[in-house]
Design an enzyme around this catalytic site. Structure first.
Site, short mmCIF file in Angstrom:
data_model
loop_
_atom_site.label_atom_id
_atom_site.label_comp_id
_atom_site.label_asym_id
_atom_site.label_seq_id
_atom_site.Cartn_x
_atom_site.Cartn_y
_atom_site.Cartn_z
CG ASP A 57 -2.45 0.76 1.18
OD1 ASP A 57 -1.90 1.72 0.03
OD2 ASP A 57 -2.52 1.25 1.99
CE LYS A 112 -3.29 5.36 1.42
NZ LYS A 112 -4.71 4.77 1.58
CG ASN A 143 -0.11 4.64 3.75
OD1 ASN A 143 -1.36 5.05 4.44
ND2 ASN A 143 -0.70 3.60 2.96
CG ASP A 166 -1.50 2.66 6.93
OD1 ASP A 166 -1.24 1.70 7.63
OD2 ASP A 166 -2.02 3.20 7.03
CB THR A 201 -4.25 3.08 -2.60
OG1 THR A 201 -4.25 3.38 -1.40
CG2 THR A 201 -5.74 4.86 -2.99
#
Length: 208
Positions: A76, A78, A81, A94, A112
């Site tokens: 994840d 992005k 994070n 995260d 995401t």
């Protein structure tokens, strides 16, 4: 993942935890400059220059190389994070979607939408190369101000990802285009790995 034992300058440290009847409390490293997402959105045209982008991508690549060496897939990556430390350095945070997968391929849909690779969109098994794809998407977003497959609806975004349908604005340099196009690749096994990112001429030229 027990991050107490995962130590890297570009990974947010977890020092410990405690809990009561209702909650679990994590003791985390302080990242005083906040989310990369907010920093990006505070920039003119909501994008970074190539030096700053290359520096962030190099730090992220080194952190992910370390995670993968410990058989951890983030899944994840992005801007929301990624935090910024005292000196403006990247802190990967995260790990809620991360997995410890020493020898298996995963088949869980997570992460995401704008950053999902085609194998996850299609529900196929995936491995650590999903993080390679996300590095390419992040590099594009840092330079352009939006993800490459962004569309008005989720269905359109899914289709753009599956068809590898995106374009580069004219202001993105050839070197950056080359790096991104070697990361955003349909075949997971053909994506540039993190060693390749760190050695890429555009990164070597521009990173601080």
């Amino acid at each position: 993942m027990n991050r107490i034992f995962y130590r890297h300058p570009n990974i947010l440290r977890m020092y410990g935890y405690f809990y009561d009847d209702k909650r679990i409390y994590l003791i985390l490293e302080y990242a005083p400059k906040g989310e990369l997402y907010k920093e990006l959105n505070n920039q003119p045209n909501k994008r970074f220059d190539e030096v700053r982008t290359a520096t962030y991508i190099a730090q992220l690549a080194d952190a992910l190389k370390y995670c993968h060496s410990k058989s951890v897939i983030h899944r994840d990556i992005k801007p929301e994070n990624l935090l910024l430390g005292l000196n403006g350095e990247i802190k990967v945070a995260d790990f809620g979607w991360s997995v410890h997968a020493p020898s298996s391929r995963r088949d869980t849909l997570c992460g995401t939408l704008d950053y999902l690779p085609p194998e996850m969109v299609s529900g196929r098994p995936h491995n650590h190369t999903v993080d390679f794809w996300s590095v390419g998407v992040l590099c594009y977003e840092c330079l352009v101000g939006k993800p490459p497959f962004y569309a008005a609806t989720n269905d359109e975004t899914y289709m753009n990802i599956k068809k590898l349908q995106y374009t580069f604005p004219s202001f993105v340099s050839e070197g950056a285009r080359d790096l991104i196009s070697k990361l955003i690749v349909i075949d997971p096994e053909k994506r540039l790995n993190m060693d390749g990112v760190l050695k890429h001429p555009w990164i070597v030229k521009n990173r601080k």
